[in-house]
Design a protein around this motif. Structure first.
Motif, PDB file in Angstrom:
ATOM      1  N   LEU A   1       0.821  -1.211   0.000  1.00  0.00           N
ATOM      2  CA  LEU A   1       0.000   0.000   0.000  1.00  0.00           C
ATOM      3  C   LEU A   1       0.854   1.259   0.000  1.00  0.00           C
ATOM      4  N   VAL A   2       1.960   1.234   0.748  1.00  0.00           N
ATOM      5  CA  VAL A   2       2.854   2.388   0.752  1.00  0.00           C
ATOM      6  C   VAL A   2       3.455   2.615  -0.627  1.00  0.00           C
ATOM      7  N   MET A   3       3.821   1.533  -1.322  1.00  0.00           N
ATOM      8  CA  MET A   3       4.380   1.662  -2.666  1.00  0.00           C
ATOM      9  C   MET A   3       3.362   2.178  -3.666  1.00  0.00           C
ATOM     10  N   LEU A   4       2.072   1.960  -3.408  1.00  0.00           N
ATOM     11  CA  LEU A   4       1.029   2.427  -4.325  1.00  0.00           C
ATOM     12  C   LEU A   4       0.642   3.880  -4.106  1.00  0.00           C
ATOM     13  N   VAL A   5       1.139   4.490  -3.030  1.00  0.00           N
ATOM     14  CA  VAL A   5       0.773   5.884  -2.747  1.00  0.00           C
ATOM     15  C   VAL A   5       1.199   6.838  -3.871  1.00  0.00           C
ATOM     16  N   PRO A   6       2.452   6.778  -4.382  1.00  0.00           N
ATOM     17  CA  PRO A   6       2.806   7.682  -5.492  1.00  0.00           C
ATOM     18  C   PRO A   6       1.935   7.490  -6.730  1.00  0.00           C
ATOM     19  N   PHE A   7       1.558   6.245  -7.025  1.00  0.00           N
ATOM     20  CA  PHE A   7       0.689   6.006  -8.172  1.00  0.00           C
ATOM     21  C   PHE A   7      -0.699   6.590  -7.940  1.00  0.00           C
ATOM     22  N   ALA A   8      -1.160   6.561  -6.691  1.00  0.00           N
ATOM     23  CA  ALA A   8      -2.461   7.161  -6.382  1.00  0.00           C
ATOM     24  C   ALA A   8      -2.407   8.673  -6.576  1.00  0.00           C
ATOM     25  N   PHE A   9      -1.329   9.314  -6.162  1.00  0.00           N
ATOM     26  CA  PHE A   9      -1.179  10.753  -6.372  1.00  0.00           C
ATOM     27  C   PHE A   9      -1.104  11.092  -7.861  1.00  0.00           C
ATOM     28  N   MET A  10      -0.402  10.257  -8.618  1.00  0.00           N
ATOM     29  CA  MET A  10      -0.314  10.487 -10.057  1.00  0.00           C
ATOM     30  C   MET A  10      -1.690  10.382 -10.715  1.00  0.00           C
ATOM     31  N   LEU A  11      -2.456   9.366 -10.327  1.00  0.00           N
ATOM     32  CA  LEU A  11      -3.797   9.201 -10.875  1.00  0.00           C
ATOM     33  C   LEU A  11      -4.705  10.347 -10.455  1.00  0.00           C
ATOM     34  N   LEU A  12      -4.535  10.828  -9.234  1.00  0.00           N
ATOM     35  CA  LEU A  12      -5.361  11.916  -8.730  1.00  0.00           C
ATOM     36  C   LEU A  12      -5.099  13.212  -9.481  1.00  0.00           C
ATOM     37  N   ASN A  13      -3.829  13.520  -9.740  1.00  0.00           N
ATOM     38  CA  ASN A  13      -3.477  14.784 -10.384  1.00  0.00           C
ATOM     39  C   ASN A  13      -3.544  14.726 -11.902  1.00  0.00           C
ATOM     40  N   ALA A  14      -3.668  13.525 -12.467  1.00  0.00           N
ATOM     41  CA  ALA A  14      -3.773  13.423 -13.926  1.00  0.00           C
ATOM     42  C   ALA A  14      -5.090  13.977 -14.441  1.00  0.00           C
ATOM     43  N   PHE A  15      -6.115  13.971 -13.607  1.00  0.00           N
ATOM     44  CA  PHE A  15      -7.438  14.448 -14.013  1.00  0.00           C
ATOM     45  C   PHE A  15      -7.816  15.714 -13.250  1.00  0.00           C
ATOM     46  N   LYS A  16      -6.815  16.543 -12.956  1.00  0.00           N
ATOM     47  CA  LYS A  16      -7.031  17.810 -12.246  1.00  0.00           C
ATOM     48  C   LYS A  16      -6.580  18.949 -13.148  1.00  0.00           C
ATOM     49  N   SER A  17      -7.333  20.016 -13.194  1.00  0.00           N
ATOM     50  CA  SER A  17      -6.997  21.161 -14.035  1.00  0.00           C
ATOM     51  C   SER A  17      -5.818  21.924 -13.439  1.00  0.00           C
ATOM     52  N   PRO A  18      -5.055  22.661 -14.262  1.00  0.00           N
ATOM     53  CA  PRO A  18      -3.931  23.427 -13.715  1.00  0.00           C
ATOM     54  C   PRO A  18      -4.353  24.437 -12.654  1.00  0.00           C
ATOM     55  N   GLY A  19      -5.495  25.084 -12.866  1.00  0.00           N
ATOM     56  CA  GLY A  19      -5.970  26.033 -11.868  1.00  0.00           C
ATOM     57  C   GLY A  19      -6.318  25.353 -10.557  1.00  0.00           C
ATOM     58  N   ASP A  20      -6.969  24.221 -10.649  1.00  0.00           N
ATOM     59  CA  ASP A  20      -7.305  23.462  -9.448  1.00  0.00           C
ATOM     60  C   ASP A  20      -6.049  22.984  -8.736  1.00  0.00           C
ATOM     61  N   TYR A  21      -5.039  22.590  -9.510  1.00  0.00           N
ATOM     62  CA  TYR A  21      -3.778  22.133  -8.911  1.00  0.00           C
ATOM     63  C   TYR A  21      -3.059  23.279  -8.212  1.00  0.00           C
ATOM     64  N   SER A  22      -3.085  24.470  -8.823  1.00  0.00           N
ATOM     65  CA  SER A  22      -2.376  25.619  -8.238  1.00  0.00           C
ATOM     66  C   SER A  22      -3.070  26.133  -6.984  1.00  0.00           C
ATOM     67  N   SER A  23      -4.385  26.112  -6.976  1.00  0.00           N
ATOM     68  CA  SER A  23      -5.120  26.687  -5.848  1.00  0.00           C
ATOM     69  C   SER A  23      -5.255  25.723  -4.678  1.00  0.00           C
ATOM     70  N   ALA A  24      -5.507  24.443  -4.965  1.00  0.00           N
ATOM     71  CA  ALA A  24      -5.779  23.479  -3.893  1.00  0.00           C
ATOM     72  C   ALA A  24      -4.599  22.581  -3.573  1.00  0.00           C
ATOM     73  N   GLY A  25      -3.624  22.496  -4.470  1.00  0.00           N
ATOM     74  CA  GLY A  25      -2.462  21.669  -4.188  1.00  0.00           C
ATOM     75  C   GLY A  25      -2.601  20.254  -4.726  1.00  0.00           C
ATOM     76  N   PRO A  26      -1.530  19.464  -4.648  1.00  0.00           N
ATOM     77  CA  PRO A  26      -1.548  18.118  -5.235  1.00  0.00           C
ATOM     78  C   PRO A  26      -2.320  17.089  -4.423  1.00  0.00           C
ATOM     79  N   LEU A  27      -2.636  17.389  -3.156  1.00  0.00           N
ATOM     80  CA  LEU A  27      -3.305  16.405  -2.310  1.00  0.00           C
ATOM     81  C   LEU A  27      -4.815  16.560  -2.302  1.00  0.00           C
ATOM     82  N   SER A  28      -5.342  17.561  -2.964  1.00  0.00           N
ATOM     83  CA  SER A  28      -6.790  17.800  -2.943  1.00  0.00           C
ATOM     84  C   SER A  28      -7.492  16.940  -3.984  1.00  0.00           C
ATOM     85  N   TRP A  29      -8.790  16.752  -3.758  1.00  0.00           N
ATOM     86  CA  TRP A  29      -9.615  16.019  -4.712  1.00  0.00           C
ATOM     87  C   TRP A  29     -10.003  16.942  -5.863  1.00  0.00           C
TER      88      TRP A  29
END
Length: 293
Positions: free
Chosen positions: A38-66
């Motif tokens: 599960l720990v090894m899958l954490v980076p892949f989960a973050f990658m999947l989460l941020n792959a479908f996030k807009s640049p504005g959403d990423y800049s305002s809410a950060g990489p850990l937000s939904w």
């Protein structure tokens, strides 16, 4: 052992232990392995989460937000800007060619060293081990100079030749150690039947090494697929670049589109995962073949 009325011994049946009722130690090990996975899958989960996030959403809410919306422009941008189908073909061609040629060269070298018993075998195997330990940074300038001199610079063939030599150095060291303990009885039986060296290689040695060669083939493919430094230096044209190099091209000097980069990494990861899933059973059989008599 019990004895029947006829005097014939009958085996005593031992209670079969239910595989679900294991000791506490096994459950602790299973829990630790699961937690590590599960720990090894954490980076892949973050990658999947941020792959479908807009640049504005990423800049305002950060990489850990939904993500507030299902953003797919990053996937389309990466697919179109880097010409992903062409980069996929280049990576598959280079990795597949290196895997096949590397296994073939390793087999021929190891057959000569492990069974042919050439003079100075241990020194030669040690040189292959030393060559495998050299960092690519120490090799990049001589390789660049030679490729320019022979006219292979910026060609896929140059990268295929380089990685075939690099991967076969490890494969030769591994297979030479295995063939050094190859049963001599099989070789002597084949020699009594009149088999030549090539017949012994393809009719006796190759079938016994098939699981190990399959593992090497998979490892060579994955290792070459993920290579970055040498393809970055050797392949400067968009028509010859591989997926890792194309992914790095998304990062500018002053600006990096993190969602597009994550989307590109997600797309680039899919072929390698599919390759591993297809050959997972072959990999498992090859790894466990050495434990079977």
């Amino acid at each position: 052992m019990a004895v029947t009325l006829t005097g014939a011994p009958t085996p005593v049946r031992r209670p079969v232990r239910d595989r679900h009722h294991r000791g506490a130690g096994r459950w602790v090990v299973l829990a630790l392995v699961t937690a590590g996975a599960l720990v090894m899958l954490v980076p892949f989960a973050f990658m999947l989460l941020n792959a479908f996030k807009s640049p504005g959403d990423y800049s305002s809410a950060g990489p850990l937000s939904w993500p507030s919306e299902f953003y797919t422009k990053g996937l389309r941008t990466y697919w179109n800007e880097v010409n992903f189908p062409l980069k996929l073909w280049n990576s598959a061609l280079i990795a597949g060619s290196v895997a096949v040629l590397g296994v073939l060269v390793s087999l021929l070298n190891a057959y000569a060293l492990g069974i042919g018993r050439v003079r100075g075998r241990l020194w030669i195997v040690g040189l292959f081990l030393l060559a495998n330990m050299l960092p690519q940074e120490a090799l990049i300038y001589p390789l660049y100079y030679v490729a320019k001199e022979v006219g292979l610079y910026n060609t896929r063939l140059a990268v295929i030749i380089i990685f075939t030599v690099i991967q076969s150095a490890f494969g030769t060291y591994l297979l030479a150690s295995v063939l050094g303990t190859f049963p001599r009885s099989l070789l002597e039986a084949a020699a009594l039947d009149g088999a030549g060296k090539w017949t012994v290689l393809w009719r006796v040695v190759f079938p016994n090494l098939r699981p190990t060669l399959a593992v090497l083939l998979i490892f060579f493919f994955i290792w070459t697929w993920n290579e970055f430094l040498i393809p970055l230096v050797m392949l400067i044209d968009n028509q010859t670049q591989t997926i890792p190099v194309a992914l790095a091209s998304l990062q500018g000097d002053r600006l990096m589109d993190a969602p597009t980069t994550n989307a590109g990494a997600l797309i680039s990861l899919v072929p390698a995962i599919l390759f591993f899933l297809i050959f997972q059973r072959t990999l498992a059989r090859g790894i466990t073949a050495g434990a079977e008599k």
